[in-house]
Design a protein around this motif. Sequence first.
Motif, PDB file in Angstrom:
ATOM      1  N   ILE A  68       0.883  -1.162   0.000  1.00 31.24           N
ATOM      2  CA  ILE A  68       0.000   0.000   0.000  1.00 31.24           C
ATOM      3  C   ILE A  68       0.923   1.215   0.000  1.00 31.24           C
ATOM      4  N   TYR A  69       0.902   1.964  -1.062  1.00 28.99           N
ATOM      5  CA  TYR A  69       1.839   3.072  -1.198  1.00 28.99           C
ATOM      6  C   TYR A  69       1.311   4.321  -0.495  1.00 28.99           C
ATOM      7  N   LEU A  70       2.220   5.086   0.040  1.00 33.49           N
ATOM      8  CA  LEU A  70       1.859   6.256   0.828  1.00 33.49           C
ATOM      9  C   LEU A  70       1.024   7.250   0.028  1.00 33.49           C
ATOM     10  N   HIS A  71       1.349   7.414  -1.264  1.00 31.20           N
ATOM     11  CA  HIS A  71       0.621   8.402  -2.064  1.00 31.20           C
ATOM     12  C   HIS A  71      -0.859   8.039  -2.197  1.00 31.20           C
ATOM     13  N   GLU A  72      -1.209   6.755  -2.040  1.00 31.83           N
ATOM     14  CA  GLU A  72      -2.612   6.348  -2.176  1.00 31.83           C
ATOM     15  C   GLU A  72      -3.476   6.916  -1.055  1.00 31.83           C
ATOM     16  N   THR A  73      -2.889   7.106   0.129  1.00 35.94           N
ATOM     17  CA  THR A  73      -3.654   7.666   1.238  1.00 35.94           C
ATOM     18  C   THR A  73      -3.929   9.153   1.029  1.00 35.94           C
ATOM     19  N   LEU A  74      -3.163   9.790   0.146  1.00 32.44           N
ATOM     20  CA  LEU A  74      -3.354  11.222  -0.089  1.00 32.44           C
ATOM     21  C   LEU A  74      -4.609  11.494  -0.906  1.00 32.44           C
ATOM     22  N   TYR A  75      -5.081  10.489  -1.636  1.00 32.56           N
ATOM     23  CA  TYR A  75      -6.212  10.721  -2.528  1.00 32.56           C
ATOM     24  C   TYR A  75      -7.442  11.205  -1.760  1.00 32.56           C
ATOM     25  N   ALA A  76      -7.756  10.537  -0.661  1.00 31.76           N
ATOM     26  CA  ALA A  76      -8.933  10.927   0.120  1.00 31.76           C
ATOM     27  C   ALA A  76      -8.786  12.349   0.655  1.00 31.76           C
ATOM     28  N   LEU A  77      -7.573  12.731   1.038  1.00 29.40           N
ATOM     29  CA  LEU A  77      -7.340  14.097   1.516  1.00 29.40           C
ATOM     30  C   LEU A  77      -7.613  15.101   0.406  1.00 29.40           C
ATOM     31  N   MET A  78      -7.135  14.784  -0.792  1.00 30.81           N
ATOM     32  CA  MET A  78      -7.305  15.690  -1.923  1.00 30.81           C
ATOM     33  C   MET A  78      -8.779  15.829  -2.294  1.00 30.81           C
ATOM     34  N   GLN A  79      -9.500  14.702  -2.327  1.00 30.74           N
ATOM     35  CA  GLN A  79     -10.919  14.778  -2.655  1.00 30.74           C
ATOM     36  C   GLN A  79     -11.695  15.486  -1.558  1.00 30.74           C
ATOM     37  N   GLY A  80     -11.330  15.222  -0.319  1.00 29.94           N
ATOM     38  CA  GLY A  80     -11.978  15.917   0.781  1.00 29.94           C
ATOM     39  C   GLY A  80     -11.769  17.417   0.710  1.00 29.94           C
TER      40      GLY A  80
END
Length: 415
Positions: free
Chosen positions: A178-190
């Motif tokens: 699970i790559y760290l950048h994948e967790t950023l997606y929810a932050l960006m959409q939020g």
Amino acid sequence: MRAAHRGKRFAMKIDRQLGLLMQGTEYGDDNLERSMRSELRALLLEKRPLRVYCGYDPTSADLHLGHTISMRKLRQFQDLGHEVTFLVGNYTALVGDPSDKNKARPLLNEQQVSENAETYAAQAFRILDSEKTRVRYNGEWLAGLTLVELIGLAQKFTVQQFMARDNFSRRLERSEPIYLHETLYALMQGYDAAAMEADVQVGGTDQLFNIVVAGRKLQQSLGQKPQVGVVLGILPGTDGKSRMSKTTGNHIPIATTAEDMYGKVMSIPDVAMSSYWRLTTRYTPEQVREVERRLESAELHPRDAKSELAGEITAIFWGTESARKAAGAFRKVFQLGVTPDDLRQVVVKKGELLVDVILECNFAGSRGEARRLIRQGGGRVDGEYILDERETFAWESEVVLQVGKRRFARLLVNG
């Protein structure tokens, strides 16, 4: 008394609107559904245009019917007088949404995203009113975020919240990365929701965390009223089982013909019709229930119901007259076994590879796809199957090429 009567009629009108706007929603939790329904009703009672949006990451150039589920919901809000934004996720697409994937998405570069984005709005306006739709790009605000600001957003969430998501937990159990950048997606959409001060965000069940957790939490942390999430079910593909996807080949493309769209809808299993009625048509909840009642009581034959469904969906994109002609062509080809008379004509050269002929007819998107169609027995010339992907055009006179069940072309020989 008159004021009380007017108030009662207004509340009834709002309840009808609420029923329409909540049609097709799925939350997987009764309490969450009740909460979202109650909050949306309260917003509608404010008697003001709501700020409604849905984001679309341009990860491919073409949209299919599954993509339009949220657009249909946006149009319903639009028709009721609300402000609709079609948000192109040109920055979130660079990260890649992991929500519906069990592995990391391949990253796209800015040029790929830009090229794909060019076609999105044009296709969306087959459903949305272009004069009433605001098109924005989330690069407007995400491009300017500093590292310190991003860290500030990340402080609102725990690692456990992300790891509890089904797709991440499954990958963790299988010891897959699970790559760290994948967790950023929810932050960006939020942050999209906060940047636009949205009242309502529309999306699929694969976006549940991003909408009702990330988006609402970030809005609250910035002193905003949290948005209502209108979370819609996922449309099954033409196989009636898996979600519609171009990758699996069970999709109904938007950039196709009325005849092809009509025929593909007619090919779906009967068990999938309910989802299609609720998610892809202009029918009200009452109209959908009436169709289902007639089917259950045997007043309506499933074949006739599917024909009505195919006509409705095709009319949305191509108009009533084109849908009527598509229905006639379908009956002629598939019920009477007659090849269409009004085939479009394609001039080909003798000795030309049939793989290239299929491409020229726009019956495949690439040589690889054309070869697969031939290998799978999907191509016929004058009724005879093409069995060899290396076969060349050797006919002396005009012939009819058929690819799949619904695509025909009259081939004219040139030399």
